[in-house]
Design an enzyme around this catalytic site. Structure first.
Site, PDB file in Angstrom:
ATOM      1  N   LYS A  30      10.666  56.182 -73.326  1.00  0.00           N
ATOM      2  CA  LYS A  30      10.461  54.826 -72.808  1.00  0.00           C
ATOM      3  C   LYS A  30      10.652  53.797 -73.913  1.00  0.00           C
ATOM      4  CE  LYS A  30       6.119  53.157 -72.337  1.00  0.00           C
ATOM      5  NZ  LYS A  30       5.916  51.848 -73.002  1.00  0.00           N
ATOM      6  N   ASN A  31      10.034  54.039 -75.061  1.00  0.00           N
ATOM      7  CA  ASN A  31      10.058  53.023 -76.118  1.00  0.00           C
ATOM      8  C   ASN A  31      11.397  52.937 -76.840  1.00  0.00           C
ATOM      9  OD1 ASN A  31       7.499  52.335 -75.441  1.00  0.00           O
ATOM     10  ND2 ASN A  31       6.513  53.210 -77.255  1.00  0.00           N
ATOM     11  N   CYS A  67      -3.452  41.700 -74.633  1.00  0.00           N
ATOM     12  CA  CYS A  67      -3.338  42.819 -73.709  1.00  0.00           C
ATOM     13  C   CYS A  67      -4.566  43.680 -73.934  1.00  0.00           C
ATOM     14  CB  CYS A  67      -2.056  43.608 -73.928  1.00  0.00           C
ATOM     15  SG  CYS A  67      -2.088  44.553 -75.437  1.00  0.00           S
ATOM     16  N   ARG A 103      -2.247  41.433 -80.392  1.00  0.00           N
ATOM     17  CA  ARG A 103      -0.814  41.711 -80.534  1.00  0.00           C
ATOM     18  C   ARG A 103       0.054  40.456 -80.622  1.00  0.00           C
ATOM     19  NH1 ARG A 103       0.528  46.762 -76.607  1.00  0.00           N
ATOM     20  NH2 ARG A 103       2.287  47.068 -77.976  1.00  0.00           N
ATOM     21  N   ASP A 150      -0.085  55.836 -80.215  1.00  0.00           N
ATOM     22  CA  ASP A 150       0.139  56.182 -78.807  1.00  0.00           C
ATOM     23  C   ASP A 150      -0.296  57.604 -78.461  1.00  0.00           C
ATOM     24  OD1 ASP A 150       1.090  53.664 -78.328  1.00  0.00           O
ATOM     25  OD2 ASP A 150       3.204  54.221 -78.202  1.00  0.00           O
ATOM     26  N   ARG A 157       3.645  53.545 -65.577  1.00  0.00           N
ATOM     27  CA  ARG A 157       4.440  52.739 -66.514  1.00  0.00           C
ATOM     28  C   ARG A 157       5.154  53.631 -67.524  1.00  0.00           C
ATOM     29  NH1 ARG A 157       1.504  48.058 -69.476  1.00  0.00           N
ATOM     30  NH2 ARG A 157       3.617  48.041 -70.284  1.00  0.00           N
TER      31      ARG A 157
HETATM   32  C1  UD1 Z   1       5.325  49.465 -80.142  1.00  0.00           C
HETATM   33  C2  UD1 Z   1       5.268  50.409 -78.983  1.00  0.00           C
HETATM   34  C3  UD1 Z   1       3.828  50.786 -78.665  1.00  0.00           C
HETATM   35  C4  UD1 Z   1       3.147  51.347 -79.919  1.00  0.00           C
HETATM   36  C5  UD1 Z   1       3.321  50.397 -81.092  1.00  0.00           C
HETATM   37  C6  UD1 Z   1       2.812  50.967 -82.415  1.00  0.00           C
HETATM   38  C7  UD1 Z   1       7.205  49.793 -77.674  1.00  0.00           C
HETATM   39  C8  UD1 Z   1       7.752  49.184 -76.441  1.00  0.00           C
HETATM   40  N1  UD1 Z   1       5.879  49.769 -77.828  1.00  0.00           N
HETATM   41  O1  UD1 Z   1       4.629  48.274 -79.768  1.00  0.00           O
HETATM   42  O2  UD1 Z   1       3.825  51.762 -77.633  1.00  0.00           O
HETATM   43  O3  UD1 Z   1       1.769  51.516 -79.671  1.00  0.00           O
HETATM   44  O4  UD1 Z   1       4.722  50.081 -81.278  1.00  0.00           O
HETATM   45  O5  UD1 Z   1       3.434  52.171 -82.694  1.00  0.00           O
HETATM   46  O6  UD1 Z   1       7.938  50.340 -78.475  1.00  0.00           O
HETATM   47  N2  UD1 Z   1       1.809  42.724 -85.208  1.00  0.00           N
HETATM   48  C9  UD1 Z   1       1.567  41.466 -85.742  1.00  0.00           C
HETATM   49  N3  UD1 Z   1       2.548  40.531 -85.630  1.00  0.00           N
HETATM   50  C10 UD1 Z   1       3.749  40.786 -85.034  1.00  0.00           C
HETATM   51  C11 UD1 Z   1       3.983  42.071 -84.491  1.00  0.00           C
HETATM   52  C12 UD1 Z   1       2.988  43.028 -84.603  1.00  0.00           C
HETATM   53  O7  UD1 Z   1       0.511  41.200 -86.284  1.00  0.00           O
HETATM   54  O8  UD1 Z   1       4.595  39.883 -84.967  1.00  0.00           O
HETATM   55  C13 UD1 Z   1       0.760  43.771 -85.306  1.00  0.00           C
HETATM   56  C14 UD1 Z   1       0.246  44.198 -83.927  1.00  0.00           C
HETATM   57  O9  UD1 Z   1      -0.777  43.333 -83.471  1.00  0.00           O
HETATM   58  C15 UD1 Z   1      -0.281  45.580 -84.230  1.00  0.00           C
HETATM   59  C16 UD1 Z   1       0.710  46.099 -85.285  1.00  0.00           C
HETATM   60  O10 UD1 Z   1       1.338  44.943 -85.823  1.00  0.00           O
HETATM   61  O11 UD1 Z   1      -1.555  45.515 -84.794  1.00  0.00           O
HETATM   62  C17 UD1 Z   1       1.764  47.050 -84.779  1.00  0.00           C
HETATM   63  O12 UD1 Z   1       2.438  46.455 -83.686  1.00  0.00           O
HETATM   64  P1  UD1 Z   1       3.965  46.762 -83.362  1.00  0.00           P
HETATM   65  O13 UD1 Z   1       4.440  47.869 -84.244  1.00  0.00           O
HETATM   66  O14 UD1 Z   1       4.722  45.493 -83.364  1.00  0.00           O
HETATM   67  O15 UD1 Z   1       3.865  47.305 -81.878  1.00  0.00           O
HETATM   68  P2  UD1 Z   1       4.782  46.950 -80.635  1.00  0.00           P
HETATM   69  O16 UD1 Z   1       6.207  46.808 -81.064  1.00  0.00           O
HETATM   70  O17 UD1 Z   1       4.169  45.853 -79.849  1.00  0.00           O
END
Ligand code: UD1
Length: 420
Positions: free
Chosen positions: A22-23, A118, A123, A307, A399
């Protein structure tokens, strides 16, 4: 709303096919916005999140057409006629924000709803926005939307991510493919889904070095062309069914799964007494004797994935001894704890760590969950529990897990979906 009823206590045995990740599929579908030609994706999983991304990409004006009859091949591409990603879609799925980089780099503007909070934490998307600003985008937040524009196109930049965010790495990587000049993304996330995206972009004509490392170097090109790309198998689905084999004391062959993508999951399972071996066409998982309490801390890849944290907790709840599970990626990802405790688990949370004291047996109860991985951890616990477990709010499961009850039932689980 559908519910899932489980009568626990049966060891699973047999074979489960692992679907496309999915990701990986979600950013790859967003990458379809980068070209007017057709990007053909195969091994697309059939999930609610994929349907959401299809709707999002299609409402930008781009064609998203099924090919063949297996329902797992999508052809994406065409002219972009609308650059807005509306709140109604983005609020359903945070990964919608992945259209921002492709839209901006291809047509010079994008208007994307802010995803907001969320269930598992705040996030933010500040790293996505900061990187795009470094590449020359003007960004304004107004009315709950990110308004981004770069009428002259984006230019290359040296970006150092404050943390290795998966989504920010993907958004910036896609944006860099059509930017003018060289972009370096340092402290990039290294998840296999990012390498899958980078491999596909390279097949579309992007010039990327450092794939699989924490430093991606992209030389922008004038245009990308069509390509055909097979999505990698889902490592989280694999890890989840590995826990299903382990928690029921059974043995499962996970067809198509890739051992080399499992990272720290294999080591943690091995310490817990679960054998994971590679075969020609997948991996086989078998519980050896008893389960042992094993500590784990979530980390960016190749560390133990956040995850998989809820599923490991379900497993540790019936292990001998105690386990400390520490969550370092998301600040609020222990919502499954009170529900697991309703099934008889003994879990205490202290800040970012949960102490799990294994019990001899869980006992079935009605439970409900607030997110995808929490839901599946309750299914796992239900498979091991005595009596009946009724999992509510199954839409979370849909999902990210395709035909979960069919796959488990085919291996001997007493599990059925009760239509709502
Ligand atoms: C993706 C995955 C999700 C997984 C996560 C971490 C997808 C669609 N989803 O989510 O299933 O749990 O990676 O492996 O691939 N952060 C910030 N600022 C930003 C972006 C992120 O502070 O601009 C923080 C987030 O709040 C979190 C951490 O960084 O604490 C990791 O988030 P991130 O790796 O970005 O996760 P996602 O891409 O949202």
């Amino acid at each position: 709303m559908d519910r899932i009823l489980i009568r626990g206590g049966r060891p699973l045995s047999g074979e489960i096919p692992i679907g496309g990740a999915k990701n990986a599929a979600l950013p790859l579908m967003a990458a379809g916005l980068l070209t007017a030609e057709r990007l053909v994706l195969t091994n697309v999983p059939q999930l609610a999140d994929i349907a959401t991304m299809r709707a999002l990409v299609a409402q930008h004006g781009v064609a998203v057409e099924p090919r063949g009859n297996d329902g797992r091949t999508l052809a994406i591409g065409g002219a972009i006629t609308n650059t807005e990603a509306p709140y109604d879609i983005v609020r359903k799925m945070r990964a919608s924000v992945l259209v921002l980089g492709p839209l901006l780099t291809r047509v010079g503007e994008a208007r994307v709803s802010l995803p907001g909070g969320c269930a598992i934490g705040t996030r933010p998307i500040d790293l996505h926005l900061k990187g795009l600003e470094q590449m020359g985008a003007a960004i304004r937040l107004d009315g709950g939307y990110v308004h981004a524009s770069a009428p002259q196109g984006l230019h290359g930049a040296d970006i150092v991510l404050a943390m290795p965010s998966v989504g920010a790495t993907e958004n910036l990587l896609m944006a860099a493919t059509l930017a003018d000049g060289q972009t370096v993304i340092a402290n990039a996330a290294r998840e296999p889904e990012i390498s899958d995206l980078a491999d596909c972009l390279a097949a579309m004509g992007a010039r990327i070095e450092g794939i699989g490392t924490d430093r991606l170097t992209v030389e922008g090109v004038g245009r990308l062309h069509g390509a055909t790309h097979a999505i990698i198998p889902d490592r989280i689905e694999t890890g989840t069914y590995a826990c299903a084999a382990a928690i029921t004391g059974g043995s499962l062959h996970l067809r198509h799964a890739r051992l080399d993508h499992l990272g720290a999951v294999v080591r943690v399972l091995a310490e817990a007494g679960v054998e994971v071996t590679e075969q020609d066409d997948g991996v086989t998982v078998r519980r050896l004797n008893g389960l042992h309490g094993t500590d784990a801390m979530t980390e960016p890849y190749p560390g133990f994935p956040t995850d998989m944290q809820a599923q490991l907790m379900a497993l540790m709840s019936v292990a001998e001894g105690a386990a400390m599970i520490t969550e370092t990626i998301f600040e609020n990802r222990f919502m499954h704890v009170p529900e697991l405790n309703r099934l008889g688990a003994r879990v205490n949370v202290h800040g970012a760590s949960a102490i799990v004291r294994g019990v001899a047996a869980l006992s079935g109860a009605p439970v409900m969950a607030t997110d995808l991985r929490a839901s599946v951890s309750l299914v796992l616990a239900g498979l091991a529990a005595r009596g009946e477990t009724l999992v509510n709010r199954v839409y979370h499961l849909d999902r990210g897990y395709e035909a979960v009850e069919q796959k488990l039932a085919a291996c001997g689980a007493a599990i059925e979906r009760l239509p709502g």
